[in-house]
Motif scaffolding. Structure first.
Motif, PDB file in Angstrom:
ATOM      1  N   ALA B  31     -31.743  -7.829  -0.569  1.00  0.00           N
ATOM      2  CA  ALA B  31     -31.800  -8.943  -1.555  1.00  0.00           C
ATOM      3  C   ALA B  31     -32.060 -10.139  -1.013  1.00  0.00           C
ATOM      4  O   ALA B  31     -31.222 -10.374   0.121  1.00  0.00           O
ATOM      5  CB  ALA B  31     -30.504  -8.688  -2.347  1.00  0.00           C
ATOM      6  N   TYR B  32     -32.996 -10.977  -1.448  1.00  0.00           N
ATOM      7  CA  TYR B  32     -32.949 -12.395  -1.159  1.00  0.00           C
ATOM      8  C   TYR B  32     -33.055 -13.371  -2.150  1.00  0.00           C
ATOM      9  O   TYR B  32     -33.422 -12.944  -3.356  1.00  0.00           O
ATOM     10  CB  TYR B  32     -34.460 -12.631  -0.439  1.00  0.00           C
ATOM     11  CG  TYR B  32     -34.382 -11.984   0.950  1.00  0.00           C
ATOM     12  CD1 TYR B  32     -34.199 -12.615   2.116  1.00  0.00           C
ATOM     13  CD2 TYR B  32     -34.988 -10.845   0.933  1.00  0.00           C
ATOM     14  CE1 TYR B  32     -34.215 -12.029   3.428  1.00  0.00           C
ATOM     15  CE2 TYR B  32     -35.109 -10.150   2.290  1.00  0.00           C
ATOM     16  CZ  TYR B  32     -34.753 -10.903   3.718  1.00  0.00           C
ATOM     17  OH  TYR B  32     -34.570 -10.202   4.766  1.00  0.00           O
ATOM     18  N   ASP B  33     -32.814 -14.625  -2.131  1.00  0.00           N
ATOM     19  CA  ASP B  33     -32.662 -15.572  -3.411  1.00  0.00           C
ATOM     20  C   ASP B  33     -34.148 -15.855  -3.830  1.00  0.00           C
ATOM     21  O   ASP B  33     -34.662 -15.796  -4.817  1.00  0.00           O
ATOM     22  CB  ASP B  33     -31.990 -16.910  -2.879  1.00  0.00           C
ATOM     23  CG  ASP B  33     -30.770 -16.545  -2.673  1.00  0.00           C
ATOM     24  OD1 ASP B  33     -29.992 -15.878  -3.535  1.00  0.00           O
ATOM     25  OD2 ASP B  33     -30.178 -17.410  -1.887  1.00  0.00           O
ATOM     26  N   VAL B  35     -38.284 -14.820  -2.607  1.00  0.00           N
ATOM     27  CA  VAL B  35     -39.243 -14.091  -1.946  1.00  0.00           C
ATOM     28  C   VAL B  35     -40.791 -14.642  -1.943  1.00  0.00           C
ATOM     29  O   VAL B  35     -41.168 -15.179  -2.791  1.00  0.00           O
ATOM     30  CB  VAL B  35     -39.477 -12.634  -2.108  1.00  0.00           C
ATOM     31  CG1 VAL B  35     -40.676 -11.840  -1.495  1.00  0.00           C
ATOM     32  CG2 VAL B  35     -38.051 -11.829  -1.906  1.00  0.00           C
ATOM     33  N   THR B 237     -34.594  -9.952  -5.911  1.00  0.00           N
ATOM     34  CA  THR B 237     -34.834 -11.482  -5.795  1.00  0.00           C
ATOM     35  C   THR B 237     -34.695 -12.029  -7.017  1.00  0.00           C
ATOM     36  O   THR B 237     -34.853 -11.441  -8.153  1.00  0.00           O
ATOM     37  CB  THR B 237     -36.171 -11.658  -5.101  1.00  0.00           C
ATOM     38  OG1 THR B 237     -36.311 -13.093  -4.900  1.00  0.00           O
ATOM     39  CG2 THR B 237     -37.378 -11.149  -5.918  1.00  0.00           C
TER      40      THR B 237
END
Lengths: 84, 423
Positions: B31-33, B35, B237
């Motif tokens: 997971a990323y805030d 992308v 994301t």
């Protein structure tokens, strides 16, 4: 691109005789008194622009000057089919 | 580690044996805030500015290798001589950032502001460039009309075709050069260094750069993207930035909408290295050629796009022949020079030849696409503006005219001052 394009009227002719016109759009949306601008705008401006089989209009500018439909693979530049 | 003359000297004394890689090769997290799709100049610059704004955890996904798309395939010209007020303002800002870029990134991008001469060979072009000069003056960009005598002094090798002419336009070559426009702030930069410099600076701020990772689909909840499917697994994301070239339509198709963008091959090629003789960039719109000499001595040559759309990444030989003919017309003594290599970039050209820097039909997906033949020069300003757009969700004044909704609102920005402009 192939060096020859099969014109439906003149047969195989050099690619330099032809001009790309535009993408062959899907059918025109129904226009009546309740026109929604979104699909009309999409028809005018948007492209499918596929990486693969594309339907396009081409013109035999230096030959019979007629427009015809072409099915072309844009990933390989090979022509699948032309039709009047 | 910061690069400096001192660090270079220390490494030199150690025999250059212990240079560290300029960026990490991190594992993809689930997971990323934010992308960013596309690891070219625009994607990496956007990630760098997002990290500077403290926008959370950020990943850049690149299908191939960094700068392997159009960032590494263009002819590296940086200029701001556009037609539209909106374009001139944007590119003037970008040129100001280029002047500081090497120190901003602590990486030498070899920006060389050597100027550009636009050759005028028709009266229509003279009128066009006078108009553009007036617009550029309003935005503080120097752009002056110059005489053939001045051009001859600056580039003695150019054949202006005025030999035997009674007066400009009568006699001599069919289209003798009538004059030129001098754009002293224009220049070139090392394109790989731009991608690498932004990658290193973004990586130092904690951005995960993931190469060999192709996006294969989007998972959606209504009009929101919740996760991205890739060849290396799924990533959830909350925001997505699309900064791809040559594949804008493909990515849009995966996300379920269409764009007013077509993909065209743009051919470029280089000659064998020659002794330095060309100290500025030369652009000749009438015969569709632009050329500059690289620091290695190779002539870097480009022209207009091919005659038909394609994704085939090879370009048409007919274009190479036409552009070469234009080159010999300008520089007859290059007739015996060999070409070293030829390639093509796949450029995404919007219907009006202006970029799309915009929100998209999906709530949390943003677009920086359709840069056409002019994406490289726009990297610093494009990355900065796109990062702000992703963080705030609202385009600022500089990029508001480049919104996707401009077509439906009847406000397209037809831009003629680009290699990909519609004839």
């Amino acid at each position: 691109m192939s060096t020859l394009i099969p014109c439906p009227h003149c047969g195989d002719r050099p690619v330099q005789e032809f001009r790309y016109g535009s993408e062959a759009p899907a059918s025109r949306p129904q226009t009546d008194s309740s026109i929604d601008p979104a699909p009309l705008s999409s028809l005018l401006y948007d492209s499918v622009n596929p990486k693969g089989l594309a339907s396009e209009w081409w013109q035999h500018t230096a030959g019979c000057r007629l427009w015809f439909a072409i099915q072309r693979d844009t990933a390989t530049d090979l022509i699948a089919e032309t039709s009047a | 580690m910061s690069y400096s003359a001192l660090s270079l000297l220390i490494h030199a004394f150690r025999g250059h044996r212990d240079w560290k890689p300029a960026w990490r090769e991190p594992e993809l997290k689930p997971a990323y805030d934010i992308v960013i799709i596309g690891g070219g100049g625009h994607g990496l610059a956007t990630a760098f500015h997002l990290a500077q704004l403290g926008a959370g955890t950020i990943a850049v996904l690149e299908k191939g290798w960094l700068g392997g798309g159009n960032t590494g395939r263009n002819t590296a010209v940086i200029r701001a001589n556009y037609l539209r007020e909106e374009s001139v303002r944007f590119h003037a800002h970008s040129m100001a950032l280029w002047n500081e870029l090497s120190s901003t990134l602590n990486f030498n991008v070899m920006f060389s502001p050597r100027g550009q001469i636009d050759l005028i060979r028709t009266w229509g072009k003279l009128r066009d460039l006078r108009r553009r000069a007036a617009i550029m003056e309003r935005h503080g960009v120097e752009y002056d009309l110059i005489s053939t005598r001045r051009i001859r002094e600056m580039v003695p090798d150019l054949d202006l075709g005025t030999e035997g002419a009674i007066e400009p336009g009568f006699g001599g070559k069919r289209l003798p050069v009538l004059g030129g426009a001098w754009h002293p702030g224009a220049g070139v930069a090392r394109h790989d260094a731009v991608a690498w410099g932004y990658a290193r600076a973004a990586d130092a701020l904690g951005v995960d750069i993931i190469q060999n990772c192709e996006v294969t689909g989007f998972r959606r909840d209504g009009q929101r993207v919740t996760a991205i499917e890739t060849t290396r697994g799924s990533i959830s994301t909350s925001k997505v930035g699309v900064a791809v070239a040559g594949h804008a339509g493909v990515v849009a198709e995966l996300a379920g909408f269409r764009l007013p963008v077509d993909t065209w091959p743009l051919v470029a090629f280089v000659s064998e290295p020659l002794k330095p003789f060309l100290h500025t960039c030369i652009n000749c719109p009438a015969t569709q050629i632009y050329v500059n000499q690289s620091d290695k001595g190779e002539l870097v040559i480009g022209g207009g796009p091919d005659r038909y759309r394609s994704h085939a990444q090879k370009g048409d030989w007919e274009t190479v022949e036409n552009v070469t003919r234009s080159l010999i017309d300008l520089f007859p003594r290059l007739g015996r020079v060999k070409l070293l290599r030829q390639w093509a970039g796949m450029i995404d050209v919007a219907y009006d030849t202006s970029p799309i820097l915009s929100r998209s039909p999906l709530d949390n997906l943003y677009l920086s696409v359709g840069w056409g033949s002019g994406g490289f020069k726009a990297i610093p300003a494009g990355g900065e503006a796109f990062a702000k757009l992703i963080v705030t969700g609202m385009p600022d004044e500089l990029i508001a005219p480049f919104g996707l909704d401009r077509f439906q609102r009847g406000r397209p920005l037809f831009e003629t001052a680009s290699a990909s402009a519609r004839g």
